[in-house]
Write a protein that holds these residues in place. Structure first.
Motif, PDB file in Angstrom:
ATOM      1  N   ILE A  69       0.839  -1.207   0.000  1.00  0.00           N
ATOM      2  CA  ILE A  69       0.000   0.000   0.000  1.00  0.00           C
ATOM      3  C   ILE A  69       0.870   1.252   0.000  1.00  0.00           C
ATOM      4  O   ILE A  69       0.680   2.160  -0.816  1.00  0.00           O
ATOM      5  CB  ILE A  69      -0.974  -0.008   1.204  1.00  0.00           C
ATOM      6  CG1 ILE A  69      -2.058  -1.056   0.992  1.00  0.00           C
ATOM      7  CG2 ILE A  69      -1.578   1.377   1.444  1.00  0.00           C
ATOM      8  CD1 ILE A  69      -2.917  -1.334   2.213  1.00  0.00           C
ATOM      9  N   ILE A  70       1.841   1.303   0.901  1.00  0.00           N
ATOM     10  CA  ILE A  70       2.715   2.476   0.984  1.00  0.00           C
ATOM     11  C   ILE A  70       3.521   2.636  -0.301  1.00  0.00           C
ATOM     12  O   ILE A  70       3.676   3.758  -0.810  1.00  0.00           O
ATOM     13  CB  ILE A  70       3.633   2.385   2.222  1.00  0.00           C
ATOM     14  CG1 ILE A  70       2.795   2.465   3.510  1.00  0.00           C
ATOM     15  CG2 ILE A  70       4.683   3.488   2.208  1.00  0.00           C
ATOM     16  CD1 ILE A  70       3.568   2.122   4.776  1.00  0.00           C
ATOM     17  N   LEU A 111      -3.339   5.047 -11.810  1.00  0.00           N
ATOM     18  CA  LEU A 111      -2.919   4.197 -10.694  1.00  0.00           C
ATOM     19  C   LEU A 111      -3.634   4.623  -9.415  1.00  0.00           C
ATOM     20  O   LEU A 111      -4.098   3.780  -8.640  1.00  0.00           O
ATOM     21  CB  LEU A 111      -1.400   4.257 -10.516  1.00  0.00           C
ATOM     22  CG  LEU A 111      -0.825   3.411  -9.376  1.00  0.00           C
ATOM     23  CD1 LEU A 111      -1.167   1.933  -9.550  1.00  0.00           C
ATOM     24  CD2 LEU A 111       0.693   3.613  -9.290  1.00  0.00           C
ATOM     25  N   ALA A 112      -3.748   5.922  -9.182  1.00  0.00           N
ATOM     26  CA  ALA A 112      -4.435   6.423  -7.987  1.00  0.00           C
ATOM     27  C   ALA A 112      -5.902   5.999  -7.985  1.00  0.00           C
ATOM     28  O   ALA A 112      -6.422   5.513  -6.970  1.00  0.00           O
ATOM     29  CB  ALA A 112      -4.327   7.948  -7.907  1.00  0.00           C
ATOM     30  N   VAL A 118     -10.120  -0.073  -6.441  1.00  0.00           N
ATOM     31  CA  VAL A 118      -9.963  -1.522  -6.284  1.00  0.00           C
ATOM     32  C   VAL A 118      -9.499  -1.862  -4.866  1.00  0.00           C
ATOM     33  O   VAL A 118     -10.054  -2.748  -4.211  1.00  0.00           O
ATOM     34  CB  VAL A 118      -8.993  -2.100  -7.339  1.00  0.00           C
ATOM     35  CG1 VAL A 118      -8.740  -3.589  -7.100  1.00  0.00           C
ATOM     36  CG2 VAL A 118      -9.537  -1.879  -8.748  1.00  0.00           C
ATOM     37  N   GLY A 119      -8.496  -1.131  -4.381  1.00  0.00           N
ATOM     38  CA  GLY A 119      -7.945  -1.452  -3.070  1.00  0.00           C
ATOM     39  C   GLY A 119      -8.894  -1.207  -1.920  1.00  0.00           C
ATOM     40  O   GLY A 119      -9.021  -2.041  -1.022  1.00  0.00           O
ATOM     41  N   GLN A 140     -15.845   5.985   2.750  1.00  0.00           N
ATOM     42  CA  GLN A 140     -16.150   7.381   2.429  1.00  0.00           C
ATOM     43  C   GLN A 140     -14.894   8.187   2.107  1.00  0.00           C
ATOM     44  O   GLN A 140     -14.883   8.903   1.107  1.00  0.00           O
ATOM     45  CB  GLN A 140     -16.965   8.034   3.545  1.00  0.00           C
ATOM     46  CG  GLN A 140     -18.399   7.559   3.564  1.00  0.00           C
ATOM     47  CD  GLN A 140     -19.243   8.305   4.590  1.00  0.00           C
ATOM     48  OE1 GLN A 140     -18.745   9.117   5.346  1.00  0.00           O
ATOM     49  NE2 GLN A 140     -20.534   8.012   4.601  1.00  0.00           N
ATOM     50  N   PRO A 141     -13.825   8.069   2.912  1.00  0.00           N
ATOM     51  CA  PRO A 141     -12.594   8.780   2.517  1.00  0.00           C
ATOM     52  C   PRO A 141     -12.059   8.290   1.169  1.00  0.00           C
ATOM     53  O   PRO A 141     -11.613   9.097   0.351  1.00  0.00           O
ATOM     54  CB  PRO A 141     -11.611   8.465   3.647  1.00  0.00           C
ATOM     55  CG  PRO A 141     -12.471   8.117   4.814  1.00  0.00           C
ATOM     56  CD  PRO A 141     -13.709   7.479   4.249  1.00  0.00           C
ATOM     57  N   ALA A 142     -12.127   6.984   0.937  1.00  0.00           N
ATOM     58  CA  ALA A 142     -11.653   6.445  -0.345  1.00  0.00           C
ATOM     59  C   ALA A 142     -12.478   7.013  -1.495  1.00  0.00           C
ATOM     60  O   ALA A 142     -11.930   7.367  -2.545  1.00  0.00           O
ATOM     61  CB  ALA A 142     -11.714   4.918  -0.346  1.00  0.00           C
ATOM     62  N   PHE A 143     -13.771   7.110  -1.295  1.00  0.00           N
ATOM     63  CA  PHE A 143     -14.632   7.649  -2.345  1.00  0.00           C
ATOM     64  C   PHE A 143     -14.290   9.108  -2.640  1.00  0.00           C
ATOM     65  O   PHE A 143     -14.333   9.532  -3.796  1.00  0.00           O
ATOM     66  CB  PHE A 143     -16.110   7.497  -1.968  1.00  0.00           C
ATOM     67  CG  PHE A 143     -17.029   7.877  -3.085  1.00  0.00           C
ATOM     68  CD1 PHE A 143     -17.172   7.056  -4.198  1.00  0.00           C
ATOM     69  CD2 PHE A 143     -17.733   9.062  -3.050  1.00  0.00           C
ATOM     70  CE1 PHE A 143     -18.008   7.411  -5.237  1.00  0.00           C
ATOM     71  CE2 PHE A 143     -18.574   9.432  -4.082  1.00  0.00           C
ATOM     72  CZ  PHE A 143     -18.709   8.597  -5.187  1.00  0.00           C
TER      73      PHE A 143
END
Length: 165
Positions: A69-70, A111-112, A118-119, A140-143
């Protein structure tokens, strides 16, 4: 020229966001690692969930996923920041040259988008049923990230002639 400057700055801002996220994950490693542990171990999903067989409780495997992830966030930062530099270098170039300069930024933004969609939405949200957790639901933050990145990707992909300068 205003549209080109705008595109360059927006791509750079996504790169900066990803870089700050990397710094946060590295400098507050354990606090952010707890998120990965809880999501992957599925220890806060509904008690009667029939999907907990998917849980991964191995700490070394969780740490490996966190490292991926990092690393992915760092790749996003690098591609977007390099993409912004490339765009800045071609601000005064022809339309064809400026469009060719978009490639690195498009790779970074794509990629972002894939990373957060996906992630976080598919793998964490649905596979590990993160949406069931009251404490560790990052959908929600991912969205918000997906929305910001998606808008910049669409805007960048438009030809300048399609937009009013």
């Amino acid at each position: 020229m205003a549209v080109r400057i705008s595109k360059t700055l927006l791509v750079g801002s996504i790169g900066l966001l990803a870089l700050v996220i990397v710094l946060n994950n590295l400098t507050d490693y354990n606090a952010n690692f707890q998120y990965i542990q809880h999501v992957m171990s599925m220890d806060t999903v509904f008690a009667d969930s029939q999907l907990t067989w998917r849980a991964i409780t191995s700490s070394p495997l969780q740490r490996a996923v966190y490292a991926i992830i990092i690393s992915t966030e760092f790749a996003i930062a690098l591609l977007c920041l390099l993409g912004a530099v490339r765009l800045a270098q071609d601000l005064g170039s022809s339309g064809d040259a400026f469009n060719r300069a978009k490639a690195t930024a498009i790779y970074g933004l794509t990629l972002a988008f894939l990373f957060w969609f996906v992630g976080f939405m598919v793998v964490a949200g649905e596979w590990f049923t993160m949406w069931q957790s009251l404490d560790w639901n990052g959908q929600q933050p991912a969205f918000r990230f997906i929305g910001c990145v998606g808008l910049v990707l669409i805007y960048l992909s438009l030809n300048d002639s399609d937009l009013a300068a």
